[in-house]
Scaffold this motif. Structure first.
Motif, PDB file in Angstrom:
ATOM      1  N   CYS A  69      37.242  48.619  38.065  1.00 42.99           N
ATOM      2  CA  CYS A  69      36.976  48.150  39.424  1.00 42.99           C
ATOM      3  C   CYS A  69      37.889  48.804  40.437  1.00 42.99           C
ATOM      4  O   CYS A  69      38.877  49.469  40.087  1.00 42.99           O
ATOM      5  CB  CYS A  69      37.143  46.632  39.497  1.00 42.99           C
ATOM      6  N   ILE A  92      40.246  36.977  35.874  1.00 39.82           N
ATOM      7  CA  ILE A  92      39.933  38.241  36.550  1.00 39.82           C
ATOM      8  C   ILE A  92      39.263  39.212  35.590  1.00 39.82           C
ATOM      9  O   ILE A  92      38.182  39.750  35.870  1.00 39.82           O
ATOM     10  CB  ILE A  92      41.204  38.868  37.160  1.00 39.82           C
ATOM     11  N   ARG A 140      33.205  45.987  40.861  1.00 39.64           N
ATOM     12  CA  ARG A 140      33.105  46.655  39.557  1.00 39.64           C
ATOM     13  C   ARG A 140      32.496  48.043  39.723  1.00 39.64           C
ATOM     14  O   ARG A 140      31.485  48.221  40.425  1.00 39.64           O
ATOM     15  CB  ARG A 140      32.277  45.819  38.591  1.00 39.64           C
ATOM     16  N   LEU A 176      33.876  40.554  42.748  1.00 39.36           N
ATOM     17  CA  LEU A 176      34.687  39.407  42.346  1.00 39.36           C
ATOM     18  C   LEU A 176      35.547  39.014  43.537  1.00 39.36           C
ATOM     19  O   LEU A 176      36.295  39.844  44.069  1.00 39.36           O
ATOM     20  CB  LEU A 176      35.547  39.762  41.130  1.00 39.36           C
ATOM     21  N   GLY A 209      35.938  37.765  34.321  1.00 41.17           N
ATOM     22  CA  GLY A 209      34.973  37.743  35.418  1.00 41.17           C
ATOM     23  C   GLY A 209      34.390  39.119  35.662  1.00 41.17           C
ATOM     24  O   GLY A 209      33.176  39.283  35.860  1.00 41.17           O
ATOM     25  N   LEU A 210      35.231  40.156  35.620  1.00 40.38           N
ATOM     26  CA  LEU A 210      34.752  41.530  35.773  1.00 40.38           C
ATOM     27  C   LEU A 210      33.806  41.911  34.636  1.00 40.38           C
ATOM     28  O   LEU A 210      32.822  42.620  34.847  1.00 40.38           O
ATOM     29  CB  LEU A 210      35.932  42.495  35.820  1.00 40.38           C
ATOM     30  N   PHE A 251      38.255  36.136  44.543  1.00 37.23           N
ATOM     31  CA  PHE A 251      39.089  35.070  43.992  1.00 37.23           C
ATOM     32  C   PHE A 251      40.262  34.763  44.909  1.00 37.23           C
ATOM     33  O   PHE A 251      40.751  35.640  45.635  1.00 37.23           O
ATOM     34  CB  PHE A 251      39.690  35.501  42.642  1.00 37.23           C
ATOM     35  N   VAL A 283      31.037  37.045  41.289  1.00 33.70           N
ATOM     36  CA  VAL A 283      31.879  36.044  40.635  1.00 33.70           C
ATOM     37  C   VAL A 283      32.877  35.584  41.683  1.00 33.70           C
ATOM     38  O   VAL A 283      33.631  36.394  42.230  1.00 33.70           O
ATOM     39  CB  VAL A 283      32.615  36.626  39.407  1.00 33.70           C
ATOM     40  N   LEU A 331      30.291  40.980  35.494  1.00 37.91           N
ATOM     41  CA  LEU A 331      29.684  41.563  36.698  1.00 37.91           C
ATOM     42  C   LEU A 331      28.876  42.804  36.350  1.00 37.91           C
ATOM     43  O   LEU A 331      29.303  43.638  35.548  1.00 37.91           O
ATOM     44  CB  LEU A 331      30.767  41.981  37.699  1.00 37.91           C
TER      45      LEU A 331
END
Length: 260
Positions: free
Chosen positions: A232, A196, A258, A209, A199-200, A211, A165, A203
């Protein structure tokens, strides 16, 4: 001497071109191929970040700040450094696709999914790379966690399917037409924190991730998300110099992996 066109006026001119592209896309089911001159003009579309006079009904937003190509290349190389290998990519705030260019150029992906609520930016992204490369969703990222077609009921579960991500999520108060559906356990006050955590959630174990986020995310924000230490580990982080012309918000690149 002719008056120099400012970037926001240029945005309006580009929108008039892209509106015709959108209509063609609807008629044919395919993103139109652009000649080099039209593509070069469309790639100057920069969103309305910092434009206090923006007409938000035209598709812009005050927190749109598109990422310079050289920063996108750095983020691509960081993903590779920390173990990304030609996998499934999610870009949850894609803009015109700057972040995806290194992956497409290097044919370094299995699939790409994007979210982008600005239909003009999304159309440019699809036309830029060819829609065969991209599954484009012209919606806010929040809709990934809501039941279609009305997006008014939260999904009970989501599939953690992505290997990477990556993006430059919007910053500031988490306020849009979908935010009321996410009040509760996490109560995301800041948009970047929503991106955040969610997005995790998408995954797979071991996925990355990457960013760009405001500086205060590392200093304060991650502490506010109780699941972050469990989900993570922080693999890498870099403080950036000012890279966005219309804002002076200090930013970092963060790399999270992750665990579960």
């Amino acid at each position: 001497m002719a008056k120099r066109e400012n970037k926001y006026d240029r945005n309006d001119r580009i929108r008039s071109i892209v509106a015709e592209m959108i209509e063609e896309h609807k008629r044919t089911g395919k993103a139109p191929k652009l000649d080099a001159d039209t593509l070069n003009l469309c790639l100057q579309y920069c969103g309305d970040g910092g434009n206090k006079n923006a007409d938000l009904m035209k598709g812009g937003a005050l927190n749109q700040f598109y990422t310079p190509d050289y920063i996108c290349d750095i983020m691509y190389r960081l993903a590779k450094l920390h173990g990304y290998k030609c996998g499934k990519i999610l870009e949850p705030s894609a803009g015109i696709g700057n972040m995806l260019k290194p992956f497409v150029d290097n044919k370094d992906f299995k699939s790409i999914t994007i979210y982008e609520p600005d239909e003009y930016a999304c159309e440019i992204c699809e036309s830029r790379f060819g829609d065969q490369h991209i599954e484009a969703r012209r919606e806010y990222f929040e809709t990934a966690f809501l039941m279609p077609p009305y997006f008014s009921t939260p999904k009970k579960t989501v599939k953690p399917e992505f290997d990477l991500v990556i993006g430059n999520p919007p910053y500031g108060k988490h306020v849009n037409k979908y935010t009321s559906y996410f009040r509760g356990k996490d109560d995301f006050k800041q948009t970047e924190m929503f991106f955040i955590k969610k997005g995790l959630d998408l995954l797979r174990a071991g996925g990355l991730l990457v960013f760009i986020v405001p500086m205060n995310v590392l200093s304060n924000g991650l502490k506010d998300l109780k699941d972050i230490p469990r989900m993570c580990m922080i693999k890498d982080a870099y403080r950036l110099p000012p890279v966005f012309g219309s804002t002076k918000i200090p930013t970092d690149i963060i790399v999270l992996q992750r665990k579960i």
